[in-house]
Design a protein around this motif. Structure first.
Motif, PDB file in Angstrom:
ATOM      1  N   ARG A   1      24.394 -12.541  42.238  1.00 16.17           N
ATOM      2  CA  ARG A   1      23.651 -12.701  43.154  1.00 16.17           C
ATOM      3  C   ARG A   1      24.829 -13.019  44.261  1.00 16.17           C
ATOM      4  O   ARG A   1      25.889 -13.637  44.139  1.00 16.17           O
ATOM      5  N   MET A   2      24.267 -12.915  45.629  1.00 16.03           N
ATOM      6  CA  MET A   2      24.890 -13.486  46.843  1.00 16.03           C
ATOM      7  C   MET A   2      24.171 -14.012  47.773  1.00 16.03           C
ATOM      8  O   MET A   2      23.056 -13.340  48.380  1.00 16.03           O
ATOM      9  N   GLY A   3      24.053 -15.315  48.048  1.00 15.93           N
ATOM     10  CA  GLY A   3      23.322 -16.102  48.830  1.00 15.93           C
ATOM     11  C   GLY A   3      23.338 -15.816  50.222  1.00 15.93           C
ATOM     12  O   GLY A   3      24.233 -15.054  50.766  1.00 15.93           O
ATOM     13  N   LEU A   4      22.425 -16.043  51.290  1.00 11.61           N
ATOM     14  CA  LEU A   4      22.436 -15.439  52.524  1.00 11.61           C
ATOM     15  C   LEU A   4      23.656 -16.361  53.324  1.00 11.61           C
ATOM     16  O   LEU A   4      23.873 -17.253  53.115  1.00 11.61           O
TER      17      LEU A   4
ATOM     18  N   VAL B   1      24.171 -11.533  61.601  1.00 14.79           N
ATOM     19  CA  VAL B   1      22.770 -11.768  61.031  1.00 14.79           C
ATOM     20  C   VAL B   1      23.283 -12.334  59.408  1.00 14.79           C
ATOM     21  O   VAL B   1      24.218 -11.841  58.932  1.00 14.79           O
ATOM     22  N   HIS B   2      22.502 -13.347  59.031  1.00 20.48           N
ATOM     23  CA  HIS B   2      22.653 -13.736  57.682  1.00 20.48           C
ATOM     24  C   HIS B   2      22.176 -12.562  56.906  1.00 20.48           C
ATOM     25  O   HIS B   2      21.048 -12.021  56.899  1.00 20.48           O
ATOM     26  N   HIS B   3      22.895 -12.284  55.675  1.00 21.79           N
ATOM     27  CA  HIS B   3      22.257 -11.573  54.687  1.00 21.79           C
ATOM     28  C   HIS B   3      22.738 -11.726  53.291  1.00 21.79           C
ATOM     29  O   HIS B   3      23.562 -12.740  53.052  1.00 21.79           O
ATOM     30  N   GLY B   4      22.304 -11.219  52.333  1.00 19.55           N
ATOM     31  CA  GLY B   4      22.822 -11.585  50.999  1.00 19.55           C
ATOM     32  C   GLY B   4      22.262 -10.497  50.007  1.00 19.55           C
ATOM     33  O   GLY B   4      21.453  -9.814  50.297  1.00 19.55           O
TER      34      GLY B   4
END
Length: 207
Positions: free
Chosen positions: A113-116, A171-174
């Motif tokens: 996974r990849m966090g925000l 923007v924050h994204h993940g």
């Protein structure tokens, strides 16, 4: 190619067809053969769940010194050239006259996974970010420029492209999770995320 908006991020569903995806995977395998995938490490010493490598004039790395762009792979070799197929994609969807000088390859295996986060390690932050999904479906989460607040998510399929530009550039994204085995593009399963950027110069900025 249908376009959708997710909190300012432009989503282009099916931007790359099946034949183009298969051809690009072969080209990306050549990139990874020349500059092997590695597990980046955060400044706190935690290894990320994704494996990555880069192509282009600069490549993104992370270790105890922080996040930054470097002209060489951690093992010392120069990064391979960005596959022309990806440069064509950039020209078609980015809206930018400036070509990318870095291409980040993230491989998501089962459970990765990849966090925000924000993409803010580049020298100039007004250039767009173009992100292509290959392989297994991934749950893409988009938040706000400021940390915290409401988020929205959408499943990305193989061949989908996300373009972060304008007000949505920071923007924050993940990626919350992938549906491992949902695609037959990669024989061993998993997802490749290809991200094209204009890095501009080496730097040590952190999110």
């Amino acid at each position: 190619m249908a376009a959708h908006d997710l909190r300012g991020v432009t989503l282009l569903k099916g931007a790359l067809d099946a034949a183009g995806q298969a051809a690009l995977v072969a080209e990306l395998r050549a990139v990874a053969a020349a500059a092997p995938l590695f597990h980046p490490e955060t400044a706190r010493g935690r290894k990320m769940s994704v494996r990555m490598t880069s192509a282009g004039r600069l490549g993104w790395v992370s270790d105890r010194r922080g996040y930054r762009y470097e002209p060489a792979h951690p093992q010392g070799m120069a990064w391979p050239e960005i596959p022309p197929r990806l440069l064509t994609l950039w020209d078609a969807v980015s809206g930018s006259a400036v070509p990318p000088d870095t291409c980040l390859l993230n491989y998501y295996g089962e459970g990765a996974r990849m966090g925000l986060h924000q993409d803010r390690d580049e020298a100039e932050l007004h250039h767009p970010v173009v992100s292509l999904s290959l392989g297994d479906e991934a749950l893409f989460r988009v938040g706000n420029v400021e940390r915290g607040g409401k988020t929205e998510s959408v499943w990305l399929a193989s061949g989908d492209v996300a373009v972060l530009s304008g007000a949505a550039r920071l923007v924050h994204h993940g990626i919350d999770r992938i549906r491992f085995g949902s695609s037959r593009l990669l024989p061993q399963g998993g997802r490749i995320n290809v991200t094209l950027r204009v890095a501009g110069a080496t730097g040590t900025d952190s999110p």
